[in-house]
Design a protein around this motif. Structure first.
Motif, PDB file in Angstrom:
ATOM      1  N   UNK A   1       0.843  -1.184   0.000  1.00 20.61           N
ATOM      2  CA  UNK A   1       0.000   0.000   0.000  1.00 20.61           C
ATOM      3  C   UNK A   1       0.890   1.250   0.000  1.00 20.61           C
ATOM      4  N   UNK A   2       0.652   2.136  -0.924  1.00 24.05           N
ATOM      5  CA  UNK A   2       1.443   3.355  -1.029  1.00 24.05           C
ATOM      6  C   UNK A   2       1.352   4.206   0.234  1.00 24.05           C
ATOM      7  N   UNK A   3       0.179   4.252   0.842  1.00 24.75           N
ATOM      8  CA  UNK A   3       0.002   5.069   2.043  1.00 24.75           C
ATOM      9  C   UNK A   3       0.932   4.607   3.176  1.00 24.75           C
ATOM     10  N   UNK A   4       1.172   3.321   3.275  1.00 28.77           N
ATOM     11  CA  UNK A   4       2.080   2.778   4.298  1.00 28.77           C
ATOM     12  C   UNK A   4       3.527   3.105   3.942  1.00 28.77           C
ATOM     13  N   UNK A   5       3.867   2.969   2.668  1.00 32.08           N
ATOM     14  CA  UNK A   5       5.214   3.328   2.212  1.00 32.08           C
ATOM     15  C   UNK A   5       5.494   4.799   2.504  1.00 32.08           C
ATOM     16  N   UNK A   6       4.537   5.664   2.195  1.00 26.79           N
ATOM     17  CA  UNK A   6       4.705   7.091   2.461  1.00 26.79           C
ATOM     18  C   UNK A   6       4.877   7.353   3.951  1.00 26.79           C
ATOM     19  N   UNK A   7       4.125   6.649   4.756  1.00 30.19           N
ATOM     20  CA  UNK A   7       4.212   6.826   6.207  1.00 30.19           C
ATOM     21  C   UNK A   7       5.604   6.461   6.726  1.00 30.19           C
ATOM     22  N   UNK A   8       6.158   5.398   6.221  1.00 26.51           N
ATOM     23  CA  UNK A   8       7.509   5.002   6.646  1.00 26.51           C
ATOM     24  C   UNK A   8       8.525   6.078   6.295  1.00 26.51           C
ATOM     25  N   UNK A  41       6.925  15.358  17.797  1.00 27.74           N
ATOM     26  CA  UNK A  41       7.142  13.960  17.401  1.00 27.74           C
ATOM     27  C   UNK A  41       6.227  13.041  18.201  1.00 27.74           C
ATOM     28  N   UNK A  42       6.186  13.249  19.512  1.00 25.80           N
ATOM     29  CA  UNK A  42       5.295  12.436  20.345  1.00 25.80           C
ATOM     30  C   UNK A  42       3.846  12.595  19.929  1.00 25.80           C
ATOM     31  N   UNK A  43       3.447  13.818  19.635  1.00 20.06           N
ATOM     32  CA  UNK A  43       2.071  14.089  19.216  1.00 20.06           C
ATOM     33  C   UNK A  43       1.727  13.372  17.913  1.00 20.06           C
ATOM     34  N   UNK A  44       2.643  13.378  16.961  1.00 20.13           N
ATOM     35  CA  UNK A  44       2.390  12.695  15.683  1.00 20.13           C
ATOM     36  C   UNK A  44       2.165  11.208  15.909  1.00 20.13           C
ATOM     37  N   UNK A  45       3.002  10.599  16.723  1.00 11.12           N
ATOM     38  CA  UNK A  45       2.909   9.157  16.961  1.00 11.12           C
ATOM     39  C   UNK A  45       1.644   8.806  17.750  1.00 11.12           C
ATOM     40  N   UNK A  46       1.327   9.617  18.743  1.00 11.00           N
ATOM     41  CA  UNK A  46       0.112   9.382  19.537  1.00 11.00           C
ATOM     42  C   UNK A  46      -1.141   9.586  18.694  1.00 11.00           C
ATOM     43  N   UNK A  47      -1.159  10.624  17.887  1.00  5.57           N
ATOM     44  CA  UNK A  47      -2.351  10.910  17.092  1.00  5.57           C
ATOM     45  C   UNK A  47      -2.664   9.774  16.126  1.00  5.57           C
ATOM     46  N   UNK A  48      -1.640   9.167  15.553  1.00  4.07           N
ATOM     47  CA  UNK A  48      -1.881   8.004  14.694  1.00  4.07           C
ATOM     48  C   UNK A  48      -2.663   6.943  15.463  1.00  4.07           C
ATOM     49  N   UNK A  95       7.038  -0.088  17.227  1.00  2.00           N
ATOM     50  CA  UNK A  95       6.249  -1.224  17.729  1.00  2.00           C
ATOM     51  C   UNK A  95       4.781  -1.053  17.326  1.00  2.00           C
ATOM     52  N   UNK A  96       4.260   0.170  17.474  1.00  2.00           N
ATOM     53  CA  UNK A  96       2.864   0.431  17.100  1.00  2.00           C
ATOM     54  C   UNK A  96       2.641   0.197  15.610  1.00  2.00           C
ATOM     55  N   UNK A  97       3.620   0.581  14.772  1.00  2.00           N
ATOM     56  CA  UNK A  97       3.478   0.362  13.337  1.00  2.00           C
ATOM     57  C   UNK A  97       3.500  -1.118  12.978  1.00  2.00           C
ATOM     58  N   UNK A  98       4.329  -1.883  13.671  1.00  2.00           N
ATOM     59  CA  UNK A  98       4.329  -3.340  13.448  1.00  2.00           C
ATOM     60  C   UNK A  98       2.967  -3.921  13.801  1.00  2.00           C
ATOM     61  N   UNK A  99       2.414  -3.500  14.932  1.00  2.00           N
ATOM     62  CA  UNK A  99       1.091  -3.974  15.344  1.00  2.00           C
ATOM     63  C   UNK A  99       0.034  -3.539  14.341  1.00  2.00           C
ATOM     64  N   UNK A 100       0.155  -2.319  13.836  1.00  2.00           N
ATOM     65  CA  UNK A 100      -0.795  -1.815  12.844  1.00  2.00           C
ATOM     66  C   UNK A 100      -0.798  -2.694  11.596  1.00  2.00           C
ATOM     67  N   UNK A 101       0.375  -3.057  11.119  1.00  2.00           N
ATOM     68  CA  UNK A 101       0.456  -3.934   9.955  1.00  2.00           C
ATOM     69  C   UNK A 101      -0.258  -5.248  10.194  1.00  2.00           C
ATOM     70  N   UNK A 102      -0.030  -5.819  11.371  1.00  2.00           N
ATOM     71  CA  UNK A 102      -0.694  -7.070  11.737  1.00  2.00           C
ATOM     72  C   UNK A 102      -2.212  -6.865  11.787  1.00  2.00           C
ATOM     73  N   UNK A 103      -2.647  -5.794  12.436  1.00  2.00           N
ATOM     74  CA  UNK A 103      -4.086  -5.554  12.607  1.00  2.00           C
ATOM     75  C   UNK A 103      -4.778  -5.240  11.279  1.00  2.00           C
ATOM     76  N   UNK A 104      -4.069  -4.610  10.346  1.00  4.70           N
ATOM     77  CA  UNK A 104      -4.637  -4.387   9.017  1.00  4.70           C
ATOM     78  C   UNK A 104      -4.830  -5.730   8.316  1.00  4.70           C
ATOM     79  N   UNK A 105      -3.827  -6.595   8.390  1.00  2.84           N
ATOM     80  CA  UNK A 105      -3.953  -7.927   7.761  1.00  2.84           C
ATOM     81  C   UNK A 105      -5.094  -8.725   8.378  1.00  2.84           C
ATOM     82  N   UNK A 106      -5.321  -8.527   9.671  1.00  2.95           N
ATOM     83  CA  UNK A 106      -6.402  -9.232  10.378  1.00  2.95           C
ATOM     84  C   UNK A 106      -7.750  -8.527  10.219  1.00  2.95           C
ATOM     85  N   UNK A 107      -7.752  -7.407   9.500  1.00  2.00           N
ATOM     86  CA  UNK A 107      -8.963  -6.621   9.226  1.00  2.00           C
ATOM     87  C   UNK A 107      -9.727  -6.268  10.503  1.00  2.00           C
TER      88      UNK A 107
END
Length: 153
Positions: A1-8, A41-48, A95-107
């Motif tokens: 997904x391009x949106x994930x690539x852009x986020x990284x 930086x903290x705000x960006x990560x928390x807001x996600x 860590x949150x991004x890794x979990x996000x990837x898993x949770x997206x795959x698990x829908x």
């Protein structure tokens, strides 16, 4: 997904932006600004986490203390060890991004509560929030760069 690539790329740019910033300047609020580099930086990560998990009715994947410290409407708190705080924020974000990837795959994001952002954009779905998050993080990356300039970097 391009949106994930852009986020990284955005997250990598946050890390690059602060590589040479000294510890004192991480928490310095220059004239004309309301917060500091670390808060942005903290705000960006928390807001996600709030936009994707909170508005989907799911548990946050970040510690609640970080959510409270950096959520929308918060102000920079006293930070005893800014360098360690920054390292922790970046690690929690990974860590949150890794979990996000898993949770997206698990829908897991099938019940999203619509939310109107301070940009005036209404997020009606998880996919809307995922795309908007990149806009939001880019804005705060811009603030980090502007604060660095104001501090003479």
């Amino acid at each position: 997904m391009q949106v994930i690539t852009n986020h990284k790329v955005i997250r990598n740019n946050f890390e690059k932006a602060v590589e040479k910033v000294n510890e004192t300047d991480l928490v310095m609020i220059p004239a004309g600004f309301n917060n500091h580099i670390l808060w942005n930086i903290g705000h960006a990560i928390v807001t996600q986490n709030v936009l994707l998990y909170g508005m989907s009715g799911l548990d946050f994947t970040l510690p609640i203390g970080y959510i409270k410290r950096y959520k929308k409407g918060s102000f920079p708190a006293e930070i005893e060890d800014p360098k360690t705080e920054l390292e922790n924020i970046f690690e929690l974000g990974k860590i949150a991004n890794e979990q996000l990837g898993y949770d997206i795959r698990e829908m897991k994001f099938d019940d999203y509560q619509p939310y109107e952002t301070s940009f005036g954009i209404t997020l009606n779905s998880f996919n809307d929030a995922l795309q908007f998050n990149n806009i939001h993080e880019s804005l705060h990356l811009g603030y980090v760069i502007a604060i660095k300039r104001a501090l003479g970097y």
